[in-house]
Design an enzyme around this catalytic site. Sequence first.
Site, mmCIF file in Angstrom:
data_model
loop_
_atom_site.group_PDB
_atom_site.id
_atom_site.type_symbol
_atom_site.label_atom_id
_atom_site.label_comp_id
_atom_site.label_asym_id
_atom_site.label_seq_id
_atom_site.Cartn_x
_atom_site.Cartn_y
_atom_site.Cartn_z
ATOM 1 N N LYS A 140 0.950 -1.068 0.146
ATOM 2 C CA LYS A 140 -0.017 -0.112 0.097
ATOM 3 C C LYS A 140 1.109 1.304 0.066
ATOM 4 O O LYS A 140 1.868 1.154 0.288
ATOM 5 C CB LYS A 140 -0.732 -0.023 1.516
ATOM 6 C CG LYS A 140 -2.098 0.693 1.056
ATOM 7 C CD LYS A 140 -3.261 0.002 0.749
ATOM 8 C CE LYS A 140 -4.670 0.792 0.260
ATOM 9 N NZ LYS A 140 -5.477 -0.007 0.174
ATOM 10 N N ASP A 180 -7.079 4.098 -4.441
ATOM 11 C CA ASP A 180 -7.780 4.016 -3.250
ATOM 12 C C ASP A 180 -8.420 5.440 -2.912
ATOM 13 O O ASP A 180 -8.369 6.245 -3.869
ATOM 14 C CB ASP A 180 -6.543 3.702 -2.077
ATOM 15 C CG ASP A 180 -7.127 3.160 -0.861
ATOM 16 O OD1 ASP A 180 -7.572 2.079 -0.758
ATOM 17 O OD2 ASP A 180 -7.270 3.962 0.142
HETATM 18 N N1 GLU Z 1 -7.398 0.249 -2.867
HETATM 19 C C1 GLU Z 1 -8.381 -1.086 -3.079
HETATM 20 C C2 GLU Z 1 -8.128 -1.871 -2.162
HETATM 21 O O1 GLU Z 1 -8.094 -1.550 -0.834
HETATM 22 C C3 GLU Z 1 -7.638 -1.831 -4.570
HETATM 23 C C4 GLU Z 1 -6.252 -1.978 -4.573
HETATM 24 C C5 GLU Z 1 -5.867 -2.650 -5.929
HETATM 25 O O2 GLU Z 1 -6.603 -2.652 -6.910
HETATM 26 O O3 GLU Z 1 -4.641 -2.982 -5.924
HETATM 27 O O4 GLU Z 1 -8.086 -3.132 -2.126
#
Ligand code: GLU
Length: 459
Positions: A140, A180
């Site tokens: 992340k 996100d």
């Molecule tokens: N931000 C999204 C999550 O919390 C998607 C992450 C992604 O697609 O890599 O899973």
Amino acid sequence: MGTATASAPRISKSNERALQKFMEYVAKRNQGEPEFLQAVQEVAASIIPFIAKNPRFRDAKILERMVEPERAFIFRVPWIDDKGNFQINRGYRIQMNSAIGPYKGGIRLHPSVNISILKFLAFEQVFKNSLTTLPMGGGKGGSDFDPKGKSDNEVMRFCQSFMTELSKYIGPNIDVPAGDIGTGGREIGYMFGQYKRLKNEWSGVLTGKALTYGGSLIRPEATGYGSVYFAQAMLNHHKTSIEGKTAIVSGSGNVAQYTIEKLLHLGAKPVTCSDSGGYVYIKDGIDFQQLEYIKDLKNNRRGRISEFAKEFNLPYFPAEKPWSVPCDLAFPSATQNEINEKDAKILIKNGCFCVTEGANMPSTADAIDVYQSAGILYGPGKAANAGGVAVSGLEMSQNSIRYSWTKEEVDEKLHNIMNTIHEKCVTYGTKGKRVNYVKGANIAGFIKVAEAMMAQGLV
Ligand code: GLU
């Protein structure tokens, strides 16, 4: 942290002691990181009893390894605003676990972003990505940059500066970021363009791309559709259906919009949505015309939900969250810790019997205790909102084979993945007549990553 009440699932005295010891160890090494500790505690409470029965994982200290990011970057992001002033933000990327695939997870742009929030998100992502059945590790990133109120050019200059540094640490086989909170199609486009210029190559280094340059159909819809599919699976498993149910939704961004859309497709009645300013109540249920207005307001005009309420002459509750509205189903789809113990009690008192988390960790530990004591259906984020990253995984696959699947093909794969995640939760979380989806999701997510780490030796 919450004290378990009478009917909440309990763990044995020796597991309780092991959990306490483990959390003391984690707390000491991660001081000042409450969100990270909250996410770890929730997982450890399920995993410690499991590894007590499977001591090879305990002896190899797999859980101790999992709470330590493989790597983390913190970097300066300088950019120049429209008035010509220098602005400095802080950028981050946490590469948590790559045992089962390249690091994968979104980029959050929000003033609240800090190391604790990104570590909790990266930790959750490891389990979530494992549950999708696709080969993706967990990561992340983000920045304390606030896109709210910034011009397109300011957002572009920030994204270019952010990617100039981030590009050193990512790649289609290393780490594949995505959207996100605060990072949508516009931001992904600017970041992708900068990466391509720097590396002189087109690659599937980011997901959530637009369709014109390698994005996947259904990716924008995926998180919201996925959580409704998950709710549907929970309800069907418990011999009821989603049709005709009244649902409250928080948030009005990507996840909330497509949660509302799928609820409408399936004949449910979504009656709220919100933003940081307050919530709107639509007694007869949001209709498609209103939903289109919300999408345009939020995605293009970047306005506030109060404007939607005004336009359609609807009751608006400033500075409030929608949890006191009577409902059958709740879909928290805004942000972490948006439902506390008091909110959870009100929800249940007013008839809510199913909480499905579109956001990451929207319920506090105390709120989860309330759901579990009441015995209502509760789909934790790492299972219920895994549809977004699952379709990101499918976007990676399509980029690799230089092909794109149809809307129907992607939607069917998404639906199957959500049903599979539900089945795994049932397999690992059923006790008597009840399914503890927290336990099921944690154990199912853990096993694949733990086995991969064991097989790879000292990783
Ligand atoms: N931000 C999204 C999550 O919390 C998607 C992450 C992604 O697609 O890599 O899973």
